[in-house]
Design a protein around this motif. Structure first.
Motif, PDB file in Angstrom:
ATOM      1  N   GLY A   1     -11.797 -53.675   1.561  1.00 38.93           N
ATOM      2  CA  GLY A   1     -12.930 -52.821   1.593  1.00 38.93           C
ATOM      3  C   GLY A   1     -13.101 -51.773   0.672  1.00 38.93           C
ATOM      4  N   VAL A   2     -12.347 -51.607  -0.367  1.00 32.94           N
ATOM      5  CA  VAL A   2     -12.526 -50.676  -1.320  1.00 32.94           C
ATOM      6  C   VAL A   2     -12.583 -51.287  -2.826  1.00 32.94           C
ATOM      7  N   ALA A   3     -13.082 -50.561  -3.936  1.00 28.42           N
ATOM      8  CA  ALA A   3     -13.348 -51.133  -5.031  1.00 28.42           C
ATOM      9  C   ALA A   3     -12.128 -50.984  -6.018  1.00 28.42           C
ATOM     10  N   SER A   4     -11.885 -51.672  -6.908  1.00 25.97           N
ATOM     11  CA  SER A   4     -10.619 -51.530  -7.932  1.00 25.97           C
ATOM     12  C   SER A   4     -11.240 -51.205  -9.222  1.00 25.97           C
ATOM     13  N   VAL A   5     -10.766 -50.212  -9.699  1.00 23.67           N
ATOM     14  CA  VAL A   5     -11.443 -49.762 -10.885  1.00 23.67           C
ATOM     15  C   VAL A   5     -10.603 -49.664 -12.197  1.00 23.67           C
ATOM     16  N   GLU A   6     -10.849 -50.246 -13.327  1.00 24.28           N
ATOM     17  CA  GLU A   6      -9.985 -50.201 -14.490  1.00 24.28           C
ATOM     18  C   GLU A   6     -10.659 -49.369 -15.712  1.00 24.28           C
ATOM     19  N   VAL A   7      -9.969 -48.487 -16.053  1.00 26.07           N
ATOM     20  CA  VAL A   7     -10.658 -47.614 -17.352  1.00 26.07           C
ATOM     21  C   VAL A   7      -9.679 -47.881 -18.515  1.00 26.07           C
TER      22      VAL A   7
ATOM     23  N   LEU B   1      -6.418 -46.945 -17.064  1.00 21.43           N
ATOM     24  CA  LEU B   1      -6.151 -46.232 -15.958  1.00 21.43           C
ATOM     25  C   LEU B   1      -6.868 -46.825 -14.613  1.00 21.43           C
ATOM     26  N   LEU B   2      -5.762 -46.895 -13.594  1.00 19.74           N
ATOM     27  CA  LEU B   2      -6.124 -47.646 -12.419  1.00 19.74           C
ATOM     28  C   LEU B   2      -6.558 -46.790 -11.055  1.00 19.74           C
ATOM     29  N   ALA B   3      -7.434 -47.327 -10.511  1.00 18.31           N
ATOM     30  CA  ALA B   3      -7.702 -46.583  -9.168  1.00 18.31           C
ATOM     31  C   ALA B   3      -8.519 -47.590  -8.110  1.00 18.31           C
ATOM     32  N   GLU B   4      -8.294 -47.242  -6.996  1.00 17.39           N
ATOM     33  CA  GLU B   4      -9.205 -47.590  -5.753  1.00 17.39           C
ATOM     34  C   GLU B   4      -9.673 -46.603  -5.004  1.00 17.39           C
ATOM     35  N   GLY B   5     -11.064 -47.196  -4.612  1.00 18.61           N
ATOM     36  CA  GLY B   5     -11.984 -46.267  -3.877  1.00 18.61           C
ATOM     37  C   GLY B   5     -13.078 -46.826  -3.227  1.00 18.61           C
ATOM     38  N   ARG B   6     -13.882 -46.219  -2.290  1.00 21.77           N
ATOM     39  CA  ARG B   6     -14.882 -46.617  -1.733  1.00 21.77           C
ATOM     40  C   ARG B   6     -16.456 -46.439  -2.454  1.00 21.77           C
ATOM     41  N   THR B   7     -15.947 -45.200  -3.372  1.00 21.90           N
ATOM     42  CA  THR B   7     -17.375 -44.811  -4.004  1.00 21.90           C
ATOM     43  C   THR B   7     -16.781 -44.590  -5.272  1.00 21.90           C
ATOM     44  N   VAL B   8     -17.633 -45.118  -6.482  1.00 18.57           N
ATOM     45  CA  VAL B   8     -17.378 -44.980  -7.599  1.00 18.57           C
ATOM     46  C   VAL B   8     -18.600 -44.363  -8.431  1.00 18.57           C
ATOM     47  N   THR B   9     -18.618 -43.272  -9.111  1.00 18.89           N
ATOM     48  CA  THR B   9     -19.597 -42.720  -9.756  1.00 18.89           C
ATOM     49  C   THR B   9     -19.386 -42.900 -11.388  1.00 18.89           C
ATOM     50  N   VAL B  10     -20.469 -43.314 -12.413  1.00 18.84           N
ATOM     51  CA  VAL B  10     -20.018 -43.464 -13.858  1.00 18.84           C
ATOM     52  C   VAL B  10     -21.357 -42.464 -14.322  1.00 18.84           C
ATOM     53  N   SER B  11     -20.980 -41.483 -15.217  1.00 17.36           N
ATOM     54  CA  SER B  11     -21.924 -40.738 -15.708  1.00 17.36           C
ATOM     55  C   SER B  11     -21.833 -40.333 -17.213  1.00 17.36           C
TER      56      SER B  11
ATOM     57  N   VAL C   1     -21.043 -47.857  -4.019  1.00 12.66           N
ATOM     58  CA  VAL C   1     -20.520 -47.807  -2.747  1.00 12.66           C
ATOM     59  C   VAL C   1     -20.296 -49.112  -2.306  1.00 12.66           C
ATOM     60  N   VAL C   2     -18.843 -49.509  -1.843  1.00 16.76           N
ATOM     61  CA  VAL C   2     -18.367 -50.614  -1.155  1.00 16.76           C
ATOM     62  C   VAL C   2     -19.058 -50.646   0.282  1.00 16.76           C
ATOM     63  N   ARG C   3     -19.563 -52.224   0.585  1.00 13.35           N
ATOM     64  CA  ARG C   3     -19.841 -52.274   1.993  1.00 13.35           C
ATOM     65  C   ARG C   3     -18.975 -53.330   2.435  1.00 13.35           C
ATOM     66  N   GLU C   4     -18.089 -52.895   3.392  1.00  7.32           N
ATOM     67  CA  GLU C   4     -17.232 -54.036   3.757  1.00  7.32           C
ATOM     68  C   GLU C   4     -17.778 -54.934   4.548  1.00  7.32           C
TER      69      GLU C   4
END
Length: 294
Positions: free
Chosen positions: A230-236, A248-258, A280-283
């Protein structure tokens, strides 16, 4: 839009055949129709374009929609149901037909026509996560932000422009220009221009409000995908200097890129440029039929 109804069992299917699938592989479409029609009551819809495709789904009634097409057709169906706010209550099925099937494969759908059609009849519904962005777009698989492209030298190559105003005001000049083009051999073709070289992006990536990377750290790529929890995996991937930099790794429900204007590829589509985007992740937001035991 052509519609044909058949009846064999009590189960009701709405089989929507994407027009691209009909044109690219009519034989696979026929096989899918035969297998599905032999196992369930079926209403066949042959939309000619996106509007009729959406209209067919809107008028499905109690029938379970089955999309016959590629990844783009599946994404179109999910997007339509999401905009209609009916996605959570409507189980989808897919018979993959076409060239772009990597998303279908990653979601657990067989890519063989007969196996996929049988899975529609005998499979089980699997609830899946998706991501919704702040423009109401949906992402089923993954999105990726590639490096920026910069033209060599920082500026684009300019094409020579004819002095149209002079020629328009002087008819005799047009005649002379035409005569010269007839008598003088064509000049040598210009050398091909090299494609733009990709360059690093400067982006701020925030996960659940925490900054993972900021504008002072150039990055090579960013990837985001819903995970099973129910979360997003993020890799930078930061730009490496000398030794390769660790992602760089992280997990979360909301990801903002700007940051600077950037484009991103989500599933089969390239979008942008935008200055900021939030996902936003919708589980368990949608369900797809997959083979039992898969």
């Amino acid at each position: 839009m052509a519609e044909v109804a058949t009846s064999t069992t009590s189960e009701q299917l709405l089989v929507v055949v994407d027009p691209v699938a009909r044109r690219s592989d009519g034989e696979s479409v026929r096989i899918a129709k035969d297998v599905l029609g032999a196992g369930a009551a079926m209403k066949l819809c042959l939309p000619d374009g996106p509007e009729e495709f959406a209209r067919a789904l809107a008028r499905r009634g109690a029938r379970r929609p089955v999309v016959v097409g590629d990844d783009r057709a599946l994404l179109r169906a999910v997007s339509v149901l999401h905009r209609q706010r009916e996605l959570a209550a409507c189980g989808l099925s897919l018979v993959p037909v076409g060239g772009a099937l990597s998303l279908a494969r990653s979601l657990g759908v067989p890519t063989g026509t007969v196996a996929a059609a049988r899975a529609v009849l005998d499979g089980v519904e699997r609830r899946m996560d998706l991501m919704v962005d702040d423009s109401d777009g949906v992402v089923l698989g993954a999105l990726r932000i590639p490096p920026l492209s910069h033209p060599p030298g920082g500026e684009g190559v300019r094409e020579p422009v004819a002095d149209a105003e002079d020629a328009a005001g002087r008819p005799w000049l047009r005649t002379c220009q035409s005569l010269v083009r007839t008598l003088v051999p064509a000049s040598r073709p210009s050398r091909p221009v090299s494609p733009p070289e990709p360059g690093p992006s400067r982006l701020r990536v925030e996960v659940d409000g925490e900054t993972l990377v900021d504008l002072n750290q150039p990055v090579e790529a960013v990837s985001v995908a819903p995970s099973a929890s129910g979360v997003a995996s993020v890799e930078v991937r930061p730009v490496s200097v000398g030794a390769e930099a660790s992602p760089l790794l992280a997990e979360g429900r909301t990801v903002t890129v700007s940051g600077a204007h950037f484009r991103y590829r989500a599933d089969t589509q390239v979008s942008g440029p935008v200055r900021t985007r939030t996902w936003v992740v919708r589980e368990g937001a949608w369900s797809l039929t997959v083979p039992a035991g898969a």
